[in-house]
Design a protein around this motif. Structure first.
Motif, PDB file in Angstrom:
ATOM      1  N   ILE A  10       0.843  -1.198   0.000  1.00  0.00           N
ATOM      2  CA  ILE A  10       0.000   0.000   0.000  1.00  0.00           C
ATOM      3  C   ILE A  10       0.877   1.246   0.000  1.00  0.00           C
ATOM      4  CG2 ILE A  10      -1.935  -1.084   1.210  1.00  0.00           C
ATOM      5  CD1 ILE A  10      -0.840   0.463   3.755  1.00  0.00           C
ATOM      6  N   ALA A  11       0.295   2.345  -0.408  1.00  0.00           N
ATOM      7  CA  ALA A  11       0.965   3.651  -0.318  1.00  0.00           C
ATOM      8  C   ALA A  11      -0.101   4.732  -0.301  1.00  0.00           C
ATOM      9  CB  ALA A  11       1.906   3.873  -1.502  1.00  0.00           C
ATOM     10  N   THR A  12       0.198   5.817   0.402  1.00  0.00           N
ATOM     11  CA  THR A  12      -0.661   7.004   0.410  1.00  0.00           C
ATOM     12  C   THR A  12       0.236   8.232   0.404  1.00  0.00           C
ATOM     13  OG1 THR A  12      -2.548   5.980   1.515  1.00  0.00           O
ATOM     14  CG2 THR A  12      -2.349   8.346   1.755  1.00  0.00           C
ATOM     15  N   SER A  13      -0.161   9.224  -0.375  1.00  0.00           N
ATOM     16  CA  SER A  13       0.581  10.486  -0.451  1.00  0.00           C
ATOM     17  C   SER A  13      -0.409  11.622  -0.636  1.00  0.00           C
ATOM     18  CB  SER A  13       1.566  10.447  -1.622  1.00  0.00           C
ATOM     19  OG  SER A  13       0.868  10.258  -2.846  1.00  0.00           O
ATOM     20  N   GLY A  14       0.095  12.843  -0.497  1.00  0.00           N
ATOM     21  CA  GLY A  14      -0.771  13.994  -0.690  1.00  0.00           C
ATOM     22  C   GLY A  14      -0.061  15.279  -0.326  1.00  0.00           C
ATOM     23  N   PRO A  15      -0.785  16.373  -0.332  1.00  0.00           N
ATOM     24  CA  PRO A  15      -0.185  17.662   0.021  1.00  0.00           C
ATOM     25  C   PRO A  15       0.457  17.595   1.405  1.00  0.00           C
ATOM     26  CG  PRO A  15      -2.395  17.964  -0.844  1.00  0.00           C
ATOM     27  CD  PRO A  15      -2.204  16.489  -0.642  1.00  0.00           C
ATOM     28  N   GLY A  16       1.549  18.309   1.577  1.00  0.00           N
ATOM     29  CA  GLY A  16       2.256  18.322   2.846  1.00  0.00           C
ATOM     30  C   GLY A  16       1.388  18.831   3.986  1.00  0.00           C
ATOM     31  N   ARG A  17       1.557  18.227   5.146  1.00  0.00           N
ATOM     32  CA  ARG A  17       0.794  18.619   6.330  1.00  0.00           C
ATOM     33  C   ARG A  17       1.628  19.433   7.308  1.00  0.00           C
ATOM     34  NH1 ARG A  17      -1.122  12.694   7.968  1.00  0.00           N
ATOM     35  NH2 ARG A  17       1.055  12.381   7.409  1.00  0.00           N
ATOM     36  N   ASP A  18       2.931  19.548   7.075  1.00  0.00           N
ATOM     37  CA  ASP A  18       3.811  20.291   7.976  1.00  0.00           C
ATOM     38  C   ASP A  18       3.862  21.755   7.548  1.00  0.00           C
ATOM     39  OD1 ASP A  18       4.252  17.757   8.897  1.00  0.00           O
ATOM     40  OD2 ASP A  18       6.429  17.800   8.633  1.00  0.00           O
ATOM     41  N   ASP A  19       3.643  22.665   8.490  1.00  0.00           N
ATOM     42  CA  ASP A  19       3.626  24.094   8.168  1.00  0.00           C
ATOM     43  C   ASP A  19       4.933  24.581   7.560  1.00  0.00           C
ATOM     44  OD1 ASP A  19       1.022  24.358   9.083  1.00  0.00           O
ATOM     45  OD2 ASP A  19       1.642  24.990  11.088  1.00  0.00           O
ATOM     46  N   ASP A  20       6.042  24.030   8.009  1.00  0.00           N
ATOM     47  CA  ASP A  20       7.334  24.483   7.502  1.00  0.00           C
ATOM     48  C   ASP A  20       7.777  23.729   6.247  1.00  0.00           C
ATOM     49  OD1 ASP A  20       7.806  22.067   8.847  1.00  0.00           O
ATOM     50  OD2 ASP A  20       9.893  22.629   9.266  1.00  0.00           O
ATOM     51  N   ARG A  21       6.986  22.797   5.776  1.00  0.00           N
ATOM     52  CA  ARG A  21       7.341  22.018   4.592  1.00  0.00           C
ATOM     53  C   ARG A  21       6.046  21.762   3.820  1.00  0.00           C
ATOM     54  NH1 ARG A  21      11.786  20.895   2.257  1.00  0.00           N
ATOM     55  NH2 ARG A  21      12.957  20.588   4.153  1.00  0.00           N
ATOM     56  N   PRO A  22       5.550  22.760   3.129  1.00  0.00           N
ATOM     57  CA  PRO A  22       4.229  22.645   2.508  1.00  0.00           C
ATOM     58  C   PRO A  22       4.210  21.861   1.195  1.00  0.00           C
ATOM     59  CG  PRO A  22       5.158  24.783   2.059  1.00  0.00           C
ATOM     60  CD  PRO A  22       6.124  24.086   2.972  1.00  0.00           C
ATOM     61  N   ASP A  23       5.325  21.260   0.784  1.00  0.00           N
ATOM     62  CA  ASP A  23       5.314  20.511  -0.467  1.00  0.00           C
ATOM     63  C   ASP A  23       4.643  19.148  -0.283  1.00  0.00           C
ATOM     64  OD1 ASP A  23       7.421  19.675   1.119  1.00  0.00           O
ATOM     65  OD2 ASP A  23       8.906  19.662  -0.462  1.00  0.00           O
ATOM     66  N   PHE A  24       4.880  18.248  -1.160  1.00  0.00           N
ATOM     67  CA  PHE A  24       4.208  16.960  -1.204  1.00  0.00           C
ATOM     68  C   PHE A  24       4.727  16.026  -0.115  1.00  0.00           C
ATOM     69  CE2 PHE A  24       2.639  13.192  -3.549  1.00  0.00           C
ATOM     70  CZ  PHE A  24       1.380  13.662  -3.851  1.00  0.00           C
ATOM     71  N   GLU A  25       3.843  15.205   0.452  1.00  0.00           N
ATOM     72  CA  GLU A  25       4.218  14.295   1.533  1.00  0.00           C
ATOM     73  C   GLU A  25       3.894  12.850   1.163  1.00  0.00           C
ATOM     74  OE1 GLU A  25       3.333  13.513   6.292  1.00  0.00           O
ATOM     75  OE2 GLU A  25       2.333  15.160   5.268  1.00  0.00           O
ATOM     76  N   LEU A  26       4.843  11.973   1.400  1.00  0.00           N
ATOM     77  CA  LEU A  26       4.592  10.537   1.334  1.00  0.00           C
ATOM     78  C   LEU A  26       4.149  10.130   2.730  1.00  0.00           C
ATOM     79  CD1 LEU A  26       4.696   7.828  -0.150  1.00  0.00           C
ATOM     80  CD2 LEU A  26       7.070   7.617   0.641  1.00  0.00           C
ATOM     81  N   HIS A  27       2.886   9.800   2.880  1.00  0.00           N
ATOM     82  CA  HIS A  27       2.348   9.457   4.194  1.00  0.00           C
ATOM     83  C   HIS A  27       2.860   8.094   4.654  1.00  0.00           C
ATOM     84  CE1 HIS A  27      -0.375  12.897   4.242  1.00  0.00           C
ATOM     85  NE2 HIS A  27      -0.561  12.642   2.965  1.00  0.00           N
ATOM     86  N   HIS A  28       2.823   7.109   3.769  1.00  0.00           N
ATOM     87  CA  HIS A  28       3.377   5.802   4.104  1.00  0.00           C
ATOM     88  C   HIS A  28       3.444   4.904   2.880  1.00  0.00           C
ATOM     89  CE1 HIS A  28      -1.028   5.128   5.034  1.00  0.00           C
ATOM     90  NE2 HIS A  28      -0.798   4.192   4.142  1.00  0.00           N
TER      91      HIS A  28
END
Length: 179
Positions: A74-92
């Motif tokens: 499995i994999a999930t990704s999306g817009p960054g959730r960290d205020d200081d790193r607003p780019d794309f995030e690999l959730h897991h």
């Protein structure tokens, strides 16, 4: 070993959640205490419901299947959730131990973030995952924190990579992530 990877739909919530749970157990068997595993086993119905809601809301999640049709990653990704790193995030990303060394993790990474600049959080004490992300251009960015109580306040750190460019051309995913 061949795998098929496709975007997960709300109908995949149970398969996704069960694969996630098995991936958690296999990945963190030596890192996390038994209470962590008991907690997630007990939470499976809640995990399924939350995954269904997320998929209904359009979460960018992928499910990988082996040749027999069993869910194995499995994999999930999306817009960054960290205020200081607003780019794309690999959730897991989680792949079952039976698939380790087959390239499935790479296929899921390529599907989930393609060539984008991205960041992720990794639990301390997970050298296999750290090596995988280092090979894929991620580097620790100096940010660390403690996980919440469900994760027993274990330390984790953040890794980031710039957009991937190969030979003057942007790298493209080996998997059609629009499926």
């Amino acid at each position: 070993m061949k795998f098929s990877i496709r975007r997960a739909s709300p109908d995949d919530a149970e398969a996704y959640s069960r694969t996630h749970l098995q991936g958690l157990h296999e990945t963190y068997a030596q890192i996390m205490p038994p209470a962590f595993h008991r907690h997630y086993d007990a939470e499976l119905p809640v995990l399924i419901a939350k995954r269904r809601e997320a998929l209904e809301a359009g979460a960018a999640s992928w499910l990988a299947f082996d040749e027999a049709g069993a869910a194995v990653g499995i994999a999930t990704s999306g817009p960054g959730r960290d205020d200081d790193r607003p780019d794309f995030e690999l959730h897991h990303i989680y792949t079952l131990a039976s698939t380790h060394g087959t390239g499935l993790g790479q296929q899921l990474l390529d599907a989930a973030i393609e060539d984008q600049a991205a960041y992720l959080w990794i639990l301390n004490g997970n050298p296999r995952a750290e090596r995988f992300y280092l090979r894929n251009g991620f580097e620790p960015d100096g940010t660390s924190t403690l996980c919440g109580p469900t994760w027993h306040h274990r330390p984790m750190f953040r890794m980031h990579r710039q957009q991937q460019v190969t030979g003057g051309h942007e790298r493209t995913a080996a998997v059609d992530s629009r499926q």
